[in-house]
Motif scaffolding. Structure first.
Motif, short mmCIF file in Angstrom:
data_model
loop_
_atom_site.label_atom_id
_atom_site.label_comp_id
_atom_site.label_asym_id
_atom_site.label_seq_id
_atom_site.Cartn_x
_atom_site.Cartn_y
_atom_site.Cartn_z
N ASP A 43 0.83 -1.21 0.00
CA ASP A 43 0.00 0.00 0.00
C ASP A 43 0.86 1.25 0.00
OD1 ASP A 43 -2.26 -1.57 0.01
OD2 ASP A 43 -2.69 -1.30 2.14
N ARG A 44 1.90 1.25 0.81
CA ARG A 44 2.79 2.41 0.91
C ARG A 44 3.55 2.63 -0.40
NH1 ARG A 44 3.93 7.14 1.60
NH2 ARG A 44 5.93 7.70 2.50
N ALA A 45 3.96 1.55 -1.04
CA ALA A 45 4.68 1.65 -2.30
C ALA A 45 3.78 2.18 -3.42
CB ALA A 45 5.26 0.30 -2.70
N ALA A 46 2.48 1.94 -3.32
CA ALA A 46 1.54 2.40 -4.34
C ALA A 46 1.23 3.89 -4.21
CB ALA A 46 0.25 1.59 -4.25
N GLN A 47 1.52 4.48 -3.06
CA GLN A 47 1.25 5.90 -2.86
C GLN A 47 2.33 6.73 -3.55
OE1 GLN A 47 1.11 6.49 1.34
NE2 GLN A 47 -0.83 5.42 1.59
N PRO A 48 1.96 7.95 -3.95
CA PRO A 48 2.97 8.82 -4.56
C PRO A 48 4.11 9.09 -3.58
CG PRO A 48 0.79 9.86 -4.58
CD PRO A 48 0.67 8.58 -3.85
N SER A 49 5.31 9.12 -4.11
CA SER A 49 6.47 9.30 -3.23
C SER A 49 6.90 10.75 -3.09
CB SER A 49 7.64 8.46 -3.73
OG SER A 49 8.00 8.87 -5.03
N THR A 50 6.27 11.63 -3.84
CA THR A 50 6.62 13.05 -3.72
C THR A 50 5.44 13.82 -3.15
OG1 THR A 50 5.90 13.51 -5.98
CG2 THR A 50 8.23 12.97 -5.66
N VAL A 51 5.76 14.88 -2.48
CA VAL A 51 4.74 15.73 -1.89
C VAL A 51 4.95 17.14 -2.39
CG1 VAL A 51 3.85 16.66 0.28
CG2 VAL A 51 4.64 14.30 0.18
N HIS A 52 3.89 17.76 -2.90
CA HIS A 52 3.99 19.13 -3.38
C HIS A 52 3.91 20.05 -2.17
CE1 HIS A 52 3.67 22.62 -5.87
NE2 HIS A 52 2.54 22.96 -5.28
N LEU A 53 4.97 20.79 -1.91
CA LEU A 53 5.03 21.68 -0.76
C LEU A 53 4.71 23.12 -1.12
CD1 LEU A 53 8.26 20.32 0.92
CD2 LEU A 53 5.89 19.81 1.51
N GLY A 54 4.53 23.39 -2.39
CA GLY A 54 4.24 24.75 -2.81
C GLY A 54 5.51 25.57 -2.92
N MET A 55 5.36 26.82 -3.25
CA MET A 55 6.49 27.72 -3.38
C MET A 55 6.46 28.70 -2.22
SD MET A 55 8.98 28.23 -5.29
CE MET A 55 10.14 29.41 -5.86
N PRO A 56 7.54 28.83 -1.48
CA PRO A 56 7.55 29.76 -0.37
C PRO A 56 7.45 31.21 -0.85
CG PRO A 56 9.73 28.82 -0.67
CD PRO A 56 8.81 28.12 -1.64
N ASP A 57 6.84 32.05 -0.06
CA ASP A 57 6.69 33.46 -0.40
C ASP A 57 7.68 34.26 0.43
OD1 ASP A 57 5.89 35.93 -1.20
OD2 ASP A 57 3.89 35.83 -0.32
N PHE A 58 8.75 34.73 -0.23
CA PHE A 58 9.81 35.46 0.47
C PHE A 58 9.63 36.97 0.40
CE2 PHE A 58 12.01 31.49 -0.70
CZ PHE A 58 12.37 31.08 0.57
#
Length: 74
Positions: A46-61
């Protein structure tokens, strides 16, 4: 995961031997271990079937990029 699959296959062989020898306590212990190994393998699949990347967005500096100290006097 391959190592756990190997362990599970070995448990099948051990279970067959324990049943042939009439080792009822060993049969129960091996069945319990096999159930735990199967559950762990399922969780790993189940864990292997999940996407391995997470979109964290772009920080606002923009707010933090400005100067915070006053201009030096001349």
């Amino acid at each position: 995961m391959p190592r756990l699959q190997e362990i599970h296959a070995n448990l099948v062989d051990r279970l067959r031997e324990a049943r042939d020898q009439g080792w009822l306590g060993e049969v129960a212990a091996i069945e319990t271990t096999m159930a735990a190994a199967a559950q762990k393998l399922e969780a790993m699949r189940d864990r292997a079937a999940q996407p391995s990347t997470v979109h964290l967005g772009m920080p606002d500096f923009r707010r933090d990029a400005g100067r915070t100290s006053a201009e030096p006097e001349r």
